[in-house]
Design a protein around this motif. Structure first.
Motif, PDB file in Angstrom:
ATOM      1  N   PRO A  54      -9.859  -4.331   0.193  1.00 13.94           N
ATOM      2  CA  PRO A  54      -8.598  -3.604   0.010  1.00 13.94           C
ATOM      3  C   PRO A  54      -8.147  -3.518  -1.453  1.00 13.94           C
ATOM      4  N   PHE A  55      -8.481  -4.535  -2.250  1.00 13.69           N
ATOM      5  CA  PHE A  55      -8.136  -4.465  -3.672  1.00 13.69           C
ATOM      6  C   PHE A  55      -8.846  -3.285  -4.324  1.00 13.69           C
ATOM      7  N   GLY A  56     -10.102  -3.083  -3.948  1.00 16.51           N
ATOM      8  CA  GLY A  56     -10.865  -1.959  -4.483  1.00 16.51           C
ATOM      9  C   GLY A  56     -10.321  -0.611  -4.039  1.00 16.51           C
ATOM     10  N   ALA A  57      -9.559  -0.621  -2.935  1.00 23.94           N
ATOM     11  CA  ALA A  57      -8.973   0.619  -2.420  1.00 23.94           C
ATOM     12  C   ALA A  57      -7.514   0.789  -2.860  1.00 23.94           C
ATOM     13  N   GLY A  58      -7.050  -0.073  -3.769  1.00 25.84           N
ATOM     14  CA  GLY A  58      -5.720   0.121  -4.332  1.00 25.84           C
ATOM     15  C   GLY A  58      -4.624  -0.800  -3.828  1.00 25.84           C
ATOM     16  N   ALA A  59      -4.915  -1.705  -2.916  1.00 24.31           N
ATOM     17  CA  ALA A  59      -3.883  -2.627  -2.440  1.00 24.31           C
ATOM     18  C   ALA A  59      -3.486  -3.576  -3.570  1.00 24.31           C
ATOM     19  N   THR A  93       0.810  -1.221   0.000  1.00 22.20           N
ATOM     20  CA  THR A  93       0.000   0.000   0.000  1.00 22.20           C
ATOM     21  C   THR A  93       0.843   1.269   0.000  1.00 22.20           C
ATOM     22  N   GLY A  94       2.130   1.136   0.297  1.00 21.12           N
ATOM     23  CA  GLY A  94       2.990   2.311   0.350  1.00 21.12           C
ATOM     24  C   GLY A  94       2.930   3.055   1.674  1.00 21.12           C
ATOM     25  N   SER A  95       2.194   2.522   2.655  1.00 18.23           N
ATOM     26  CA  SER A  95       2.056   3.166   3.961  1.00 18.23           C
ATOM     27  C   SER A  95       1.980   2.101   5.043  1.00 18.23           C
ATOM     28  N   THR A  96       2.427   2.457   6.234  1.00 13.87           N
ATOM     29  CA  THR A  96       2.287   1.533   7.360  1.00 13.87           C
ATOM     30  C   THR A  96       0.927   1.663   8.036  1.00 13.87           C
TER      31      THR A  96
END
Length: 99
Positions: A64-69, A13-16
């Motif tokens: 989460p896939f729908g949110a960009g993961a 995701t690029g974030s913790t």
């Protein structure tokens, strides 16, 4: 009634921080019929008929896939007791009675 503990971890995701994903997944659960759920600090508890619990878990896994993961790791524990009615709260009461 089945009781499931579900932990879903978006990866890549690029974030913790995961709280926005968790909030999205709680909104997904609000749309699921025939189940009860409870958010805990480390997972979500879902109760209901096994087929509906599995449907809710599938919807959560997809969120989460729908949110960009780019990747999602899902861990599931299921307690499916059929000899007597059971719930998450009943399990807690049973332990507290013995303390």
């Amino acid at each position: 009634m089945a009781i499931a503990e579900v932990t879903i971890i978006p990866v890549g995701t690029g974030s913790t921080s995961l709280s926005s994903y968790v909030a999205d997944m709680q909104r997904v659960l609000q749309q699921q019929e025939g189940i009860q759920y409870e958010l805990t600090s480390m997972s979500t508890i879902i109760e209901g008929p096994l087929a509906l619990v599995f449907a809710a878990i599938q919807a959560l896994h997809e969120s989460p896939f729908g949110a960009g993961a780019a990747r999602v790791s899902t861990s599931i524990k299921i307690d499916d007791r059929r000899d007597q009615p059971s719930s998450s709260q009943q399990k807690l009461r049973s332990v507290q009675e013995k303390m």
